[in-house]
Design an enzyme around this catalytic site. Sequence first.
Site, PDB file in Angstrom:
ATOM      1  N   ASP A  37       0.843  -1.205   0.000  1.00 58.33           N
ATOM      2  CA  ASP A  37       0.000   0.000   0.000  1.00 58.33           C
ATOM      3  C   ASP A  37       0.876   1.253   0.000  1.00 58.33           C
ATOM      4  O   ASP A  37       2.034   1.229   0.411  1.00 58.33           O
ATOM      5  CB  ASP A  37      -0.897   0.000   1.247  1.00 58.33           C
ATOM      6  CG  ASP A  37      -2.176   0.787   1.048  1.00 58.33           C
ATOM      7  OD1 ASP A  37      -3.243   0.159   0.916  1.00 58.33           O
ATOM      8  OD2 ASP A  37      -2.117   2.043   1.030  1.00 58.33           O
ATOM      9  N   VAL A  59       1.240   1.774  -6.896  1.00 56.80           N
ATOM     10  CA  VAL A  59       0.906   0.948  -8.063  1.00 56.80           C
ATOM     11  C   VAL A  59       0.941   1.735  -9.371  1.00 56.80           C
ATOM     12  O   VAL A  59       1.020   1.145 -10.451  1.00 56.80           O
ATOM     13  CB  VAL A  59      -0.468   0.243  -7.917  1.00 56.80           C
ATOM     14  CG1 VAL A  59      -0.476  -0.728  -6.745  1.00 56.80           C
ATOM     15  CG2 VAL A  59      -1.614   1.252  -7.831  1.00 56.80           C
ATOM     16  N   ASN A  85      -5.701  -4.579  -6.337  1.00 54.25           N
ATOM     17  CA  ASN A  85      -6.928  -4.012  -5.758  1.00 54.25           C
ATOM     18  C   ASN A  85      -6.826  -2.523  -5.418  1.00 54.25           C
ATOM     19  O   ASN A  85      -7.851  -1.851  -5.304  1.00 54.25           O
ATOM     20  CB  ASN A  85      -7.257  -4.820  -4.489  1.00 54.25           C
ATOM     21  CG  ASN A  85      -8.240  -4.137  -3.599  1.00 54.25           C
ATOM     22  OD1 ASN A  85      -9.446  -4.183  -3.827  1.00 54.25           O
ATOM     23  ND2 ASN A  85      -7.743  -3.438  -2.578  1.00 54.25           N
ATOM     24  N   TYR A 151     -13.645   7.103 -13.524  1.00 53.30           N
ATOM     25  CA  TYR A 151     -13.574   5.857 -12.737  1.00 53.30           C
ATOM     26  C   TYR A 151     -14.109   4.680 -13.559  1.00 53.30           C
ATOM     27  O   TYR A 151     -13.494   3.611 -13.611  1.00 53.30           O
ATOM     28  CB  TYR A 151     -14.409   6.058 -11.470  1.00 53.30           C
ATOM     29  CG  TYR A 151     -14.419   4.909 -10.496  1.00 53.30           C
ATOM     30  CD1 TYR A 151     -13.369   4.721  -9.592  1.00 53.30           C
ATOM     31  CD2 TYR A 151     -15.495   4.020 -10.440  1.00 53.30           C
ATOM     32  CE1 TYR A 151     -13.397   3.682  -8.675  1.00 53.30           C
ATOM     33  CE2 TYR A 151     -15.528   2.979  -9.526  1.00 53.30           C
ATOM     34  CZ  TYR A 151     -14.474   2.813  -8.641  1.00 53.30           C
ATOM     35  OH  TYR A 151     -14.505   1.784  -7.732  1.00 53.30           O
ATOM     36  N   LYS A 155     -12.349   1.189 -14.792  1.00 55.28           N
ATOM     37  CA  LYS A 155     -12.859  -0.114 -14.335  1.00 55.28           C
ATOM     38  C   LYS A 155     -13.333  -0.978 -15.513  1.00 55.28           C
ATOM     39  O   LYS A 155     -13.214  -2.205 -15.468  1.00 55.28           O
ATOM     40  CB  LYS A 155     -13.977   0.087 -13.312  1.00 55.28           C
ATOM     41  CG  LYS A 155     -13.509   0.761 -12.013  1.00 55.28           C
ATOM     42  CD  LYS A 155     -12.422  -0.039 -11.310  1.00 55.28           C
ATOM     43  CE  LYS A 155     -12.095   0.513  -9.932  1.00 55.28           C
ATOM     44  NZ  LYS A 155     -11.039  -0.270  -9.257  1.00 55.28           N
TER      45      LYS A 155
HETATM   46  P1  NAD Z   1      -9.964   2.155   0.543  1.00 57.80           P
HETATM   47  O1  NAD Z   1      -9.646   3.608   0.356  1.00 57.80           O
HETATM   48  O2  NAD Z   1     -10.484   1.725   1.863  1.00 57.80           O
HETATM   49  O3  NAD Z   1      -8.711   1.260   0.163  1.00 57.80           O
HETATM   50  C1  NAD Z   1      -7.917   1.540  -0.969  1.00 57.80           C
HETATM   51  C2  NAD Z   1      -6.462   1.335  -0.590  1.00 57.80           C
HETATM   52  O4  NAD Z   1      -5.677   1.572  -1.770  1.00 57.80           O
HETATM   53  C3  NAD Z   1      -5.989   2.360   0.463  1.00 57.80           C
HETATM   54  O5  NAD Z   1      -5.337   1.699   1.522  1.00 57.80           O
HETATM   55  C4  NAD Z   1      -5.037   3.276  -0.317  1.00 57.80           C
HETATM   56  O6  NAD Z   1      -3.973   3.789   0.465  1.00 57.80           O
HETATM   57  C5  NAD Z   1      -4.537   2.329  -1.387  1.00 57.80           C
HETATM   58  N1  NAD Z   1      -3.985   3.062  -2.541  1.00 57.80           N
HETATM   59  C6  NAD Z   1      -4.520   4.160  -3.179  1.00 57.80           C
HETATM   60  N2  NAD Z   1      -3.697   4.563  -4.160  1.00 57.80           N
HETATM   61  C7  NAD Z   1      -2.638   3.713  -4.160  1.00 57.80           C
HETATM   62  C8  NAD Z   1      -1.466   3.606  -4.949  1.00 57.80           C
HETATM   63  N3  NAD Z   1      -1.197   4.486  -5.927  1.00 57.80           N
HETATM   64  N4  NAD Z   1      -0.594   2.600  -4.680  1.00 57.80           N
HETATM   65  C9  NAD Z   1      -0.843   1.731  -3.686  1.00 57.80           C
HETATM   66  N5  NAD Z   1      -1.933   1.773  -2.880  1.00 57.80           N
HETATM   67  C10 NAD Z   1      -2.809   2.760  -3.125  1.00 57.80           C
HETATM   68  O7  NAD Z   1     -11.024   1.820  -0.612  1.00 57.80           O
HETATM   69  P2  NAD Z   1     -11.724   0.456  -1.066  1.00 57.80           P
HETATM   70  O8  NAD Z   1     -13.148   0.783  -1.236  1.00 57.80           O
HETATM   71  O9  NAD Z   1     -11.321  -0.679  -0.212  1.00 57.80           O
HETATM   72  O10 NAD Z   1     -11.099   0.303  -2.537  1.00 57.80           O
HETATM   73  C11 NAD Z   1     -10.425  -0.860  -2.957  1.00 57.80           C
HETATM   74  C12 NAD Z   1     -10.781  -1.151  -4.404  1.00 57.80           C
HETATM   75  O11 NAD Z   1     -12.162  -1.473  -4.490  1.00 57.80           O
HETATM   76  C13 NAD Z   1     -10.580   0.029  -5.346  1.00 57.80           C
HETATM   77  O12 NAD Z   1     -10.005  -0.435  -6.568  1.00 57.80           O
HETATM   78  C14 NAD Z   1     -11.988   0.539  -5.587  1.00 57.80           C
HETATM   79  O13 NAD Z   1     -12.121   1.204  -6.824  1.00 57.80           O
HETATM   80  C15 NAD Z   1     -12.768  -0.761  -5.540  1.00 57.80           C
HETATM   81  N6  NAD Z   1     -14.208  -0.643  -5.292  1.00 57.80           N
HETATM   82  C16 NAD Z   1     -14.670  -0.154  -4.117  1.00 57.80           C
HETATM   83  C17 NAD Z   1     -16.037  -0.060  -3.910  1.00 57.80           C
HETATM   84  C18 NAD Z   1     -16.627   0.430  -2.611  1.00 57.80           C
HETATM   85  O14 NAD Z   1     -17.874   0.589  -2.515  1.00 57.80           O
HETATM   86  N7  NAD Z   1     -15.841   0.680  -1.581  1.00 57.80           N
HETATM   87  C19 NAD Z   1     -16.936  -0.448  -4.922  1.00 57.80           C
HETATM   88  C20 NAD Z   1     -16.417  -0.921  -6.121  1.00 57.80           C
HETATM   89  C21 NAD Z   1     -15.044  -1.011  -6.295  1.00 57.80           C
END
Ligand code: NAD
Length: 274
Positions: A37, A59, A85, A151, A155
């Site tokens: 992360d 990433v 992720n 976004y 995706k």
């Molecule tokens: P979150 O913010 O809780 O977790 C995301 C993590 O990614 C964080 O710890 C952040 O520090 C890390 N991150 C961000 N940019 C980064 C980078 N450049 N390099 C490394 N790490 C990085 O959010 P989440 O909801 O758990 O998101 C995780 C994935 O799920 C994402 O790809 C998001 O698009 C997807 N998603 C989330 C939801 C939702 O409702 N939460 C729905 C659909 C998809």
Amino acid sequence: MTAIAGAVAVVTGGASGIGRGIAEELLAAGAHPVLADLDEATLAATSKELGVEGIIVDVADPDSVAALADAVVRRYGRVDIVVNNAGVGPQAPIAALTLDDWKWLLGINLFGVIHGVHVFLPLLQANPHGGHLVNTASMAAFAPPIGLGAYSVAKAGVVALTEVLDAELRAEGSAVRATVLVPGSVRTNIGEGSLRDRADKDTAFRAFDPAAALPGVQWLTPQEVGRIVVDAIESDELYAITHPGQWSRVTSRIERIGAAFERAAESAELADGG
Ligand code: NAD
């Protein structure tokens, strides 16, 4: 099928939210998750809580992802599961986006996954037991909502990449498989966390509020999503769906596309004099 027990599993975005939930469920199933992360403080806290290793990665930077892979191979000698992720999820109308906004978001949400596939796929292919890639997309890929244009572009790319990759791996008889995780709404830090490193930038992005954009949404916990991912890996599923109740969002889009095909067929018949 990739065995979870004993597997070395890299989870990007593993410090928080869905990534953390996946890591927790992989751990419960006997794997050795490595959290990767960008958020140093949260990574340190989560790694300590779960008793697993945490490695800082960006990433969006291919060299940083390559360094992550080197560190994992040095420590464990192999990789079995990779979960691409990490992501951000801010909103802005397409007309308001700066080019820098586009590059930043696609750099993390699309190129972040591309970098993960580019760096880790050869390691999984070299693994005599094969392996499994999981790429996190979103329901926004299947049914893009207003405000989530950039976004949704990222995706949709993640879905296409994973579909083609899995088909190519199967066609060549590879022991590596791919899954695309397609979450609906999950309670995480994505709202505020997404804009952490945009505060000093000229940006159109604002925190996305799914409750306002998609009223009546069903919320899942990251651990519930983690269990769906573990099941998808164990059963070699291409699509890991978290919100089956949202199928109508997909079919209403397909119906519109189907109607356009019907109109095109009618026009072709008229042009043929039929
Ligand atoms: P979150 O913010 O809780 O977790 C995301 C993590 O990614 C964080 O710890 C952040 O520090 C890390 N991150 C961000 N940019 C980064 C980078 N450049 N390099 C490394 N790490 C990085 O959010 P989440 O909801 O758990 O998101 C995780 C994935 O799920 C994402 O790809 C998001 O698009 C997807 N998603 C989330 C939801 C939702 O409702 N939460 C729905 C659909 C998809």
